[in-house]
Every structure is written in C-alpha cells, then in structure tokens.
Design an enzyme around this catalytic site. Structure first.
Site, PDB file in Angstrom:
ATOM      1  N   ARG A 100      -0.352   8.899 -10.342  1.00  0.00           N
ATOM      2  CA  ARG A 100      -0.423   7.657  -9.559  1.00  0.00           C
ATOM      3  C   ARG A 100       0.211   6.477 -10.295  1.00  0.00           C
ATOM      4  O   ARG A 100       0.827   5.593  -9.700  1.00  0.00           O
ATOM      5  CB  ARG A 100      -1.888   7.315  -9.256  1.00  0.00           C
ATOM      6  CG  ARG A 100      -2.562   8.318  -8.335  1.00  0.00           C
ATOM      7  CD  ARG A 100      -4.045   7.987  -8.174  1.00  0.00           C
ATOM      8  NE  ARG A 100      -4.255   6.661  -7.622  1.00  0.00           N
ATOM      9  CZ  ARG A 100      -4.169   6.355  -6.322  1.00  0.00           C
ATOM     10  NH1 ARG A 100      -3.891   7.301  -5.449  1.00  0.00           N
ATOM     11  NH2 ARG A 100      -4.382   5.136  -5.909  1.00  0.00           N
TER      12      ARG A 100
ATOM     13  N   ASN B  39     -10.638  -3.057  -6.624  1.00  0.00           N
ATOM     14  CA  ASN B  39      -9.840  -2.078  -7.383  1.00  0.00           C
ATOM     15  C   ASN B  39     -10.447  -1.740  -8.749  1.00  0.00           C
ATOM     16  O   ASN B  39     -10.046  -0.764  -9.389  1.00  0.00           O
ATOM     17  CB  ASN B  39      -8.391  -2.560  -7.572  1.00  0.00           C
ATOM     18  CG  ASN B  39      -7.547  -2.449  -6.315  1.00  0.00           C
ATOM     19  OD1 ASN B  39      -6.547  -3.153  -6.162  1.00  0.00           O
ATOM     20  ND2 ASN B  39      -7.930  -1.558  -5.391  1.00  0.00           N
TER      21      ASN B  39
ATOM     22  N   ASP C 225       0.832  -1.210   0.000  1.00  0.00           N
ATOM     23  CA  ASP C 225       0.000   0.000   0.000  1.00  0.00           C
ATOM     24  C   ASP C 225       0.866   1.261   0.000  1.00  0.00           C
ATOM     25  O   ASP C 225       1.955   1.272   0.592  1.00  0.00           O
ATOM     26  CB  ASP C 225      -0.899  -0.032   1.244  1.00  0.00           C
ATOM     27  CG  ASP C 225      -2.059   0.947   1.135  1.00  0.00           C
ATOM     28  OD1 ASP C 225      -2.281   1.513   0.044  1.00  0.00           O
ATOM     29  OD2 ASP C 225      -2.748   1.141   2.154  1.00  0.00           O
TER      30      ASP C 225
HETATM   31  C1  FPP Z   1      -1.992   0.240  -3.237  1.00  0.00           C
HETATM   32  O1  FPP Z   1      -1.530   1.544  -3.369  1.00  0.00           O
HETATM   33  C2  FPP Z   1      -1.448  -0.578  -4.298  1.00  0.00           C
HETATM   34  C3  FPP Z   1      -2.182  -1.164  -5.267  1.00  0.00           C
HETATM   35  C4  FPP Z   1      -3.640  -1.027  -5.389  1.00  0.00           C
HETATM   36  C5  FPP Z   1      -1.570  -1.952  -6.314  1.00  0.00           C
HETATM   37  C6  FPP Z   1      -0.302  -2.633  -5.967  1.00  0.00           C
HETATM   38  C7  FPP Z   1       0.431  -2.820  -7.203  1.00  0.00           C
HETATM   39  C8  FPP Z   1       1.746  -2.763  -7.348  1.00  0.00           C
HETATM   40  C9  FPP Z   1       2.695  -2.648  -6.252  1.00  0.00           C
HETATM   41  C10 FPP Z   1       2.305  -2.887  -8.689  1.00  0.00           C
HETATM   42  C11 FPP Z   1       2.819  -4.242  -8.940  1.00  0.00           C
HETATM   43  C12 FPP Z   1       1.731  -5.173  -9.152  1.00  0.00           C
HETATM   44  C13 FPP Z   1       1.858  -6.316  -9.824  1.00  0.00           C
HETATM   45  C14 FPP Z   1       0.707  -7.186  -9.916  1.00  0.00           C
HETATM   46  C15 FPP Z   1       3.095  -6.742 -10.485  1.00  0.00           C
HETATM   47  P1  FPP Z   1      -2.580   2.705  -3.530  1.00  0.00           P
HETATM   48  O2  FPP Z   1      -2.661   3.038  -4.974  1.00  0.00           O
HETATM   49  O3  FPP Z   1      -3.857   2.346  -2.885  1.00  0.00           O
HETATM   50  O4  FPP Z   1      -1.845   3.841  -2.740  1.00  0.00           O
HETATM   51  P2  FPP Z   1      -2.516   5.004  -1.894  1.00  0.00           P
HETATM   52  O5  FPP Z   1      -3.288   4.347  -0.782  1.00  0.00           O
HETATM   53  O6  FPP Z   1      -1.337   5.766  -1.391  1.00  0.00           O
HETATM   54  O7  FPP Z   1      -3.376   5.801  -2.839  1.00  0.00           O
END
Ligand code: FPP
Length: 258
Positions: A42, A77, A29
């Site tokens: 993002r 998501n 996260d």
């Molecule tokens: C949460 O951060 C992260 C995700 C929803 C996606 C995680 C994906 C990756 C780390 C990329 C690699 C993935 C794969 C499958 C190779 P957020 O966007 O919710 O962050 P925020 O809470 O700060 O907005």
C-alpha cells in the site's frame, strides 16, 4: 423578484463560480486498490499518490483553479497500521521537501488544515516551514488537510468561540455564520465550488462538512495514483454542466421573470 442590483449580484456570482478562481477540493481515494492491483504494498500506492498530487497541482493552476484543497490524512486514518501511518507522515515531509521552493517561486500559498496535536516534531516543523515561507503568496492557495476531520474542525471552532466568550471578548449574540467560519481551519480560503472523490466511492467521509454546503459533488472512477490533468479536466467539464442555485432560483429563470 430581485431588483437590478440583486440581479447583477447573482449574475456576477455565477461568473465567479464558473470562470476563474474556482475552489476545487479532492478526496484522493484509491491508493491502496491501485497498489493491490499491481501486487505492490500500500505504501507504494501512497507514493504514487504523491506523484498524482504533483501533476494535479500543476494542472489546476492552468485550468483556472485558484484554490485546491486535498485530503491527505484524516483524523480517522490513525486507525491504520503504524507502518502506513508513518509512511503517510513521511510523505507530507517528502512532498514539501521536494516541491516547496518551486511552489513558492510560482506564487503558491501552502496551508495545512487540521489538528496539530498528535503530529510529530518533524511534521510540525515541515508544516511551519511551508506555511511561513509562502504566507505572502496570493496566486494560488494549496490547502492540504492533514490530521483533519470536518467534525473535529467544527468542534475546535466552537471551543475557540466559547473561549472568547468566557474571556469576555465576545458575546453569544456575536455568533454569525461568517464569524463561526472564521474560526475554522479553512478560514483563509473560499468555500469549495467542487468536491471530487476518486476511486468510485460516493461519500464525503468527514471532509469540509461546513464548507461543502453548496459545493457540487463529482465522483470519478479513476484511482488516485492515475489522477492528473485529464481526469481533472473531465471533472471540471461535468461541473460546468451543473446549474448552481445556492438555495435560490435558477439564474435564467430569475432573469426571465424580472
Ligand atoms: C486514500 O487511499 C488515500 C489516503 C488515505 C491518503 C492520501 C495520500 C496521498 C495521496 C499521498 C500524498 C499525501 C500528502 C499529504 C502529500 P486509500 O489508502 O484509502 O485507498 P484504498 O481505499 O484503495 O485502500
């Protein structure tokens, strides 16, 4: 009071849980906040997240972890803007394209957890390629939860069991916890010993709901794109301070009282 054999079983379980072959699961996260703090879109946060994932996989194998499960895309998501959803889909493919051969050479088995419905043909082909190429590998299990939700996985497992009952292959009384677990998309791997969530949020967010029953939880303030060997080492150090009882008594007390 446990008999000798039981005592040994508890001691062995303790060793298994703390020494080798640990199963660590991570809710990655903070990509969005990492990007925002830098005035970046993002999307670039997610791309930096892939780099962190590569560094973390490399470090995990060296730290005695035998299975790593990461939450790449949740069933919730899909509610994000289409552009971001597309980008996350593309990142799974990019990760597999760039790393699959090396992971395979290193003996890593790759498995993608979650629902296949709703995923595009190119993503499905990527998943099939990664899983079939690495299916005989047993040095390390890398599970990527993608289009995954714990409740969805439990619901799907219940449906598949019900189908087996309706077809006459099983009876309702055949349902044990172990059999139910065999219907989950996580059936190949062990239950997680440690679940880490980065970015300071303290929630499970529908991740590994069944499997997390006795997992230790560690929440770290680091944003996912900054993750890698050092934060993983400190999470493991925290894990090693925990007394795991699995609903029973503390091992030292059991041994002292017997
Ligand atoms: C949460 O951060 C992260 C995700 C929803 C996606 C995680 C994906 C990756 C780390 C990329 C690699 C993935 C794969 C499958 C190779 P957020 O966007 O919710 O962050 P925020 O809470 O700060 O907005």
């Amino acid at each position: 009071m446990p008999k000798g054999g039981d005592k040994r079983a508890i001691a062995e379980r303790g060793l298994d849980e703390t020494r080798s072959g640990l199963h660590v699961a991570i809710i990655m996260d903070g990509n969005g906040r990492w990007a925002k703090a830098r005035g970046l879109p993002r999307t670039l946060g997610h791309r930096a997240g892939v780099k962190a994932l590569k560094a973390t996989v490399a470090a995990a194998a060296e730290l005695g972890i035998g299975c790593l499960t990461v939450f790449g895309f949740s069933t919730e998501n899909w509610n994000r803007p289409a552009q971001e959803v597309n980008d996350l889909m593309g990142l799974l493919k990019a990760f597999v394209d760039s790393d699959l051969d090396r992971l395979h050479q290193e003996g890593v088995r790759v498995r993608v957890l979650g629902r296949r419905d709703g995923l595009g043909a190119d993503v499905l082909a990527t998943i099939a390629r990664a899983e079939s190429l690495t299916k005989a590998n047993d040095r390390f299990l890398l599970q990527v939860a993608f289009n995954y939700g714990g409740r969805a996985d439990i619901t799907d497992a219940a449906r598949h069991f019900a189908e087996d009952v309706v077809a006459g292959r099983l009876a309702p009384d055949d349902l044990t916890e172990a059999r139910f677990a065999s219907y989950l998309s996580t059936a190949l791997g062990p239950n997680p010993d440690l679940i880490i969530r980065t970015s300071g949020e303290k929630r499970i967010s529908n991740f590994l709901l069944w499997e997390a029953a006795y997992a230790e939880l560690v929440f770290q303030d680091v944003l996912w794109p900054d993750y890698g060997a050092e934060p993983l080492k400190s999470a493991l150090a925290e894990f090693k301070t925990r007394q795991r009882r699995f609903g029973g008594a503390e091992l030292d007390d059991v041994l002292a009282a017997s």
